[in-house]
Design an enzyme around this catalytic site. Structure first.
Site, PDB file in Angstrom:
ATOM      1  N   LYS A  13      44.216  -1.778   0.928  1.00 29.36           N
ATOM      2  CA  LYS A  13      43.565  -2.553   2.001  1.00 29.36           C
ATOM      3  C   LYS A  13      42.035  -2.845   1.624  1.00 29.36           C
ATOM      4  O   LYS A  13      41.493  -3.870   1.345  1.00 29.36           O
ATOM      5  CB  LYS A  13      44.188  -2.414   3.194  1.00 29.36           C
ATOM      6  CG  LYS A  13      45.529  -2.443   3.441  1.00 29.36           C
ATOM      7  CD  LYS A  13      45.813  -2.234   4.892  1.00 29.36           C
ATOM      8  CE  LYS A  13      45.485  -0.729   5.488  1.00 29.36           C
ATOM      9  NZ  LYS A  13      45.998   0.299   4.931  1.00 29.36           N
ATOM     10  N   ARG A  88      47.372  -3.062  14.113  1.00 29.15           N
ATOM     11  CA  ARG A  88      48.356  -2.086  13.678  1.00 29.15           C
ATOM     12  C   ARG A  88      49.433  -1.743  14.662  1.00 29.15           C
ATOM     13  O   ARG A  88      50.254  -0.854  14.285  1.00 29.15           O
ATOM     14  CB  ARG A  88      47.344  -0.743  13.734  1.00 29.15           C
ATOM     15  CG  ARG A  88      47.136  -0.423  12.409  1.00 29.15           C
ATOM     16  CD  ARG A  88      46.355   1.119  12.469  1.00 29.15           C
ATOM     17  NE  ARG A  88      46.090   1.985  11.368  1.00 29.15           N
ATOM     18  CZ  ARG A  88      45.202   1.828  10.585  1.00 29.15           C
ATOM     19  NH1 ARG A  88      44.499   1.148  10.168  1.00 29.15           N
ATOM     20  NH2 ARG A  88      45.293   2.909   9.520  1.00 29.15           N
ATOM     21  N   ARG A 127      41.664   9.859  -4.515  1.00 30.45           N
ATOM     22  CA  ARG A 127      40.572   8.832  -3.659  1.00 30.45           C
ATOM     23  C   ARG A 127      39.512   9.745  -3.454  1.00 30.45           C
ATOM     24  O   ARG A 127      39.385  10.805  -3.194  1.00 30.45           O
ATOM     25  CB  ARG A 127      41.309   8.547  -2.314  1.00 30.45           C
ATOM     26  CG  ARG A 127      39.937   7.656  -1.550  1.00 30.45           C
ATOM     27  CD  ARG A 127      40.676   6.614  -0.561  1.00 30.45           C
ATOM     28  NE  ARG A 127      41.203   7.161   0.467  1.00 30.45           N
ATOM     29  CZ  ARG A 127      41.854   6.602   1.495  1.00 30.45           C
ATOM     30  NH1 ARG A 127      41.759   5.171   1.374  1.00 30.45           N
ATOM     31  NH2 ARG A 127      42.482   7.042   2.443  1.00 30.45           N
ATOM     32  N   ARG A 160      38.033  11.822   1.805  1.00 32.06           N
ATOM     33  CA  ARG A 160      37.989  11.834   3.057  1.00 32.06           C
ATOM     34  C   ARG A 160      38.567  12.790   3.942  1.00 32.06           C
ATOM     35  O   ARG A 160      39.718  13.310   3.489  1.00 32.06           O
ATOM     36  CB  ARG A 160      38.936  10.281   3.241  1.00 32.06           C
ATOM     37  CG  ARG A 160      38.169   9.347   4.050  1.00 32.06           C
ATOM     38  CD  ARG A 160      38.623   7.946   3.927  1.00 32.06           C
ATOM     39  NE  ARG A 160      39.864   7.618   4.812  1.00 32.06           N
ATOM     40  CZ  ARG A 160      40.510   6.517   5.026  1.00 32.06           C
ATOM     41  NH1 ARG A 160      39.920   5.417   4.316  1.00 32.06           N
ATOM     42  NH2 ARG A 160      41.419   6.586   6.104  1.00 32.06           N
ATOM     43  N   ARG A 171      50.309  10.161   8.903  1.00 30.94           N
ATOM     44  CA  ARG A 171      49.809   8.645   8.764  1.00 30.94           C
ATOM     45  C   ARG A 171      50.882   7.592   8.273  1.00 30.94           C
ATOM     46  O   ARG A 171      50.909   6.557   8.889  1.00 30.94           O
ATOM     47  CB  ARG A 171      48.412   8.440   8.082  1.00 30.94           C
ATOM     48  CG  ARG A 171      47.216   9.161   8.641  1.00 30.94           C
ATOM     49  CD  ARG A 171      46.083   9.244   7.685  1.00 30.94           C
ATOM     50  NE  ARG A 171      45.642   8.196   7.124  1.00 30.94           N
ATOM     51  CZ  ARG A 171      45.038   8.188   6.002  1.00 30.94           C
ATOM     52  NH1 ARG A 171      44.676   9.271   5.371  1.00 30.94           N
ATOM     53  NH2 ARG A 171      44.767   7.150   5.388  1.00 30.94           N
TER      54      ARG A 171
HETATM   55  P1  AP5 Z   1      42.526   2.159  -0.397  1.00 34.33           P
HETATM   56  O1  AP5 Z   1      41.778   0.486  -0.710  1.00 34.33           O
HETATM   57  O2  AP5 Z   1      41.379   3.058   0.050  1.00 34.33           O
HETATM   58  O3  AP5 Z   1      43.497   1.944   0.624  1.00 34.33           O
HETATM   59  P2  AP5 Z   1      43.699   1.406   2.060  1.00 34.33           P
HETATM   60  O4  AP5 Z   1      45.035   0.662   2.199  1.00 34.33           O
HETATM   61  O5  AP5 Z   1      42.459   0.825   2.497  1.00 34.33           O
HETATM   62  O6  AP5 Z   1      43.941   2.915   2.650  1.00 34.33           O
HETATM   63  P3  AP5 Z   1      43.428   3.572   3.942  1.00 34.33           P
HETATM   64  O7  AP5 Z   1      43.762   4.848   3.861  1.00 34.33           O
HETATM   65  O8  AP5 Z   1      41.830   3.363   4.079  1.00 34.33           O
HETATM   66  O9  AP5 Z   1      44.163   2.996   5.013  1.00 34.33           O
HETATM   67  P4  AP5 Z   1      44.459   3.551   6.543  1.00 34.33           P
HETATM   68  O10 AP5 Z   1      44.928   2.361   7.118  1.00 34.33           O
HETATM   69  O11 AP5 Z   1      45.400   4.895   6.506  1.00 34.33           O
HETATM   70  O12 AP5 Z   1      43.166   4.066   6.974  1.00 34.33           O
HETATM   71  P5  AP5 Z   1      42.056   3.343   7.838  1.00 34.33           P
HETATM   72  O13 AP5 Z   1      40.554   3.534   7.274  1.00 34.33           O
HETATM   73  O14 AP5 Z   1      42.324   1.944   8.149  1.00 34.33           O
HETATM   74  O15 AP5 Z   1      43.059   2.685  -1.567  1.00 34.33           O
HETATM   75  C1  AP5 Z   1      43.535   3.965  -1.711  1.00 34.33           C
HETATM   76  C2  AP5 Z   1      43.305   4.927  -2.931  1.00 34.33           C
HETATM   77  O16 AP5 Z   1      44.021   4.022  -4.065  1.00 34.33           O
HETATM   78  C3  AP5 Z   1      41.879   4.410  -3.528  1.00 34.33           C
HETATM   79  O17 AP5 Z   1      41.404   5.624  -4.325  1.00 34.33           O
HETATM   80  C4  AP5 Z   1      41.858   3.378  -4.467  1.00 34.33           C
HETATM   81  O18 AP5 Z   1      40.799   3.481  -5.509  1.00 34.33           O
HETATM   82  C5  AP5 Z   1      42.910   3.395  -5.151  1.00 34.33           C
HETATM   83  N1  AP5 Z   1      43.857   2.129  -5.307  1.00 34.33           N
HETATM   84  C6  AP5 Z   1      43.822   0.930  -4.680  1.00 34.33           C
HETATM   85  N2  AP5 Z   1      44.542  -0.068  -5.114  1.00 34.33           N
HETATM   86  C7  AP5 Z   1      45.097   0.297  -6.317  1.00 34.33           C
HETATM   87  C8  AP5 Z   1      46.141  -0.073  -7.247  1.00 34.33           C
HETATM   88  N3  AP5 Z   1      46.553  -1.186  -7.212  1.00 34.33           N
HETATM   89  N4  AP5 Z   1      46.472   0.872  -7.957  1.00 34.33           N
HETATM   90  C9  AP5 Z   1      46.214   1.979  -8.116  1.00 34.33           C
HETATM   91  N5  AP5 Z   1      45.206   2.749  -7.189  1.00 34.33           N
HETATM   92  C10 AP5 Z   1      44.732   1.979  -6.187  1.00 34.33           C
HETATM   93  O19 AP5 Z   1      42.154   4.079   9.014  1.00 34.33           O
HETATM   94  C11 AP5 Z   1      41.889   5.552   9.344  1.00 34.33           C
HETATM   95  C12 AP5 Z   1      42.169   6.019  10.746  1.00 34.33           C
HETATM   96  O20 AP5 Z   1      41.411   5.321  11.436  1.00 34.33           O
HETATM   97  C13 AP5 Z   1      43.627   5.837  11.058  1.00 34.33           C
HETATM   98  O21 AP5 Z   1      44.476   6.759  10.908  1.00 34.33           O
HETATM   99  C14 AP5 Z   1      43.517   5.550  12.731  1.00 34.33           C
HETATM  100  O22 AP5 Z   1      43.363   7.179  13.391  1.00 34.33           O
HETATM  101  C15 AP5 Z   1      42.283   5.008  12.892  1.00 34.33           C
HETATM  102  N6  AP5 Z   1      42.411   3.530  13.081  1.00 34.33           N
HETATM  103  C16 AP5 Z   1      41.946   2.754  11.964  1.00 34.33           C
HETATM  104  N7  AP5 Z   1      42.147   1.515  12.683  1.00 34.33           N
HETATM  105  C17 AP5 Z   1      42.846   1.446  13.813  1.00 34.33           C
HETATM  106  C18 AP5 Z   1      43.651   0.598  14.561  1.00 34.33           C
HETATM  107  N8  AP5 Z   1      43.676  -0.835  14.312  1.00 34.33           N
HETATM  108  N9  AP5 Z   1      44.191   1.086  15.546  1.00 34.33           N
HETATM  109  C19 AP5 Z   1      44.306   2.283  15.959  1.00 34.33           C
HETATM  110  N10 AP5 Z   1      43.617   3.091  15.226  1.00 34.33           N
HETATM  111  C20 AP5 Z   1      42.895   2.726  13.803  1.00 34.33           C
END
Ligand code: AP5
Ligand code: ZN
Length: 216
Positions: A13, A88, A127, A160, A171
């Site tokens: 994402k 979410r 990552r 991270r 997660r």
């Molecule tokens: P990346 O692009 O970083 O993936 P992502 O989907 O953004 O993954 P996240 O881990 O950031 O998502 P998340 O939803 O768990 O975390 P968030 O920060 O929102 O890609 C991942 C890896 O793969 C990278 O190394 C990239 O280079 C590689 N990659 C990408 N595309 C690829 C492809 N096509 N092929 C191969 N490799 C690829 O949330 C973190 C925490 O914050 C949550 O756990 C929660 O505690 C809190 N939080 C955030 N938002 C909320 C909410 N709305 N409500 C409540 N809590 C929340």
């Protein structure tokens, strides 16, 4: 253009949102990035959020909805937005609907990036993120030009805090239980588009771009 990027943790994402933001000039609103910034700054919100994030749990709905509401009302969000990591839960989606109604705007699309669970784990172990600007890399799939150094700002690349295998499993479980129901929620509103995210980054990007062509 007003879109939501959905998908399990590690689906890509953030990677796709940044590329879309560069191509279309629309702000990326990432709740994960906003929370990590608050944690780094040591604010009250950051201290509270860290307790949940470190355990792989979701931050309470009312906390996150308040931040998003404030952010969406800032000027540049009028141009449109790419929501990454929000909503979410069903209550978050309902709150978003109310906020957008008040702003008198509508969502154009909800893009659901689909990646099988076993593929996700490898994405986390490789990552690396820039500790200065937050840019994301992968040691194998998206390596920086110079090992350990951010291409964009020269910052140091680190792992991270919530990317250890145990927290990642948690997660993904939380995603399955609390976020997956949103797929049907947006399908019923005729907004959902599924994208196969189990392909190279550029291929996924081309498909999303093609899909968004023609959106306002
Ligand atoms: P990346 O692009 O970083 O993936 P992502 O989907 O953004 O993954 P996240 O881990 O950031 O998502 P998340 O939803 O768990 O975390 P968030 O920060 O929102 O890609 C991942 C890896 O793969 C990278 O190394 C990239 O280079 C590689 N990659 C990408 N595309 C690829 C492809 N096509 N092929 C191969 N490799 C690829 O949330 C973190 C925490 O914050 C949550 O756990 C929660 O505690 C809190 N939080 C955030 N938002 C909320 C909410 N709305 N409500 C409540 N809590 C929340
Ligand atoms: Zn950087």
């Amino acid at each position: 253009m007003r879109i939501i990027l959905m998908g399990p943790p590690g689906a890509g994402k953030g990677t796709q949102a940044k590329k879309l933001c560069e191509t279309f000039g629309i702000p990326q609103i990432s709740t994960g990035d906003m929370l990590r910034a608050a944690v780094n700054q040591g604010t009250e919100l950051g201290r509270k959020a860290k307790e949940y994030m470190d355990q792989g749990l979701l931050v309470p709905d009312e906390v996150i909805t308040g931040i998003v509401k404030e952010r969406l009302r800032e000027n540049d969000a009028e141009k449109g937005f790419i929501l990454d990591g929000f909503p979410r839960t069903i209550p978050q989606a309902e709150s978003l609907e109310k906020i957008l109604e008040e702003m008198e705007v509508k969502l154009d699309a909800v893009i659901n990036i689909v990646v099988p669970r076993e593929e996700l784990i490898e994405r986390f172990t490789g990552r690396r993120v820039c500790e200065v600007c937050g840019s994301t890399y992968h040691v194998k799939y998206n390596p920086p030009r110079q090992q350990g150094i951010c291409d964009k700002c020269g910052g140091r690349l680190i792992e991270r805090a919530d990317d250890d295998v145990k927290t990642v499993e948690k997660r993904i479980d939380v995603y399955e239980r609390e976020t997956k129901p949103l797929i049907d929620y947006y399908k019923n509103k005729n907004l959902l588009a599924n994208i196969d995210g189990n392909r190279p980054i550029e291929e996924v990007f081309e498909e999303i771009k093609g899909l968004l062509k023609g959106e306002g």
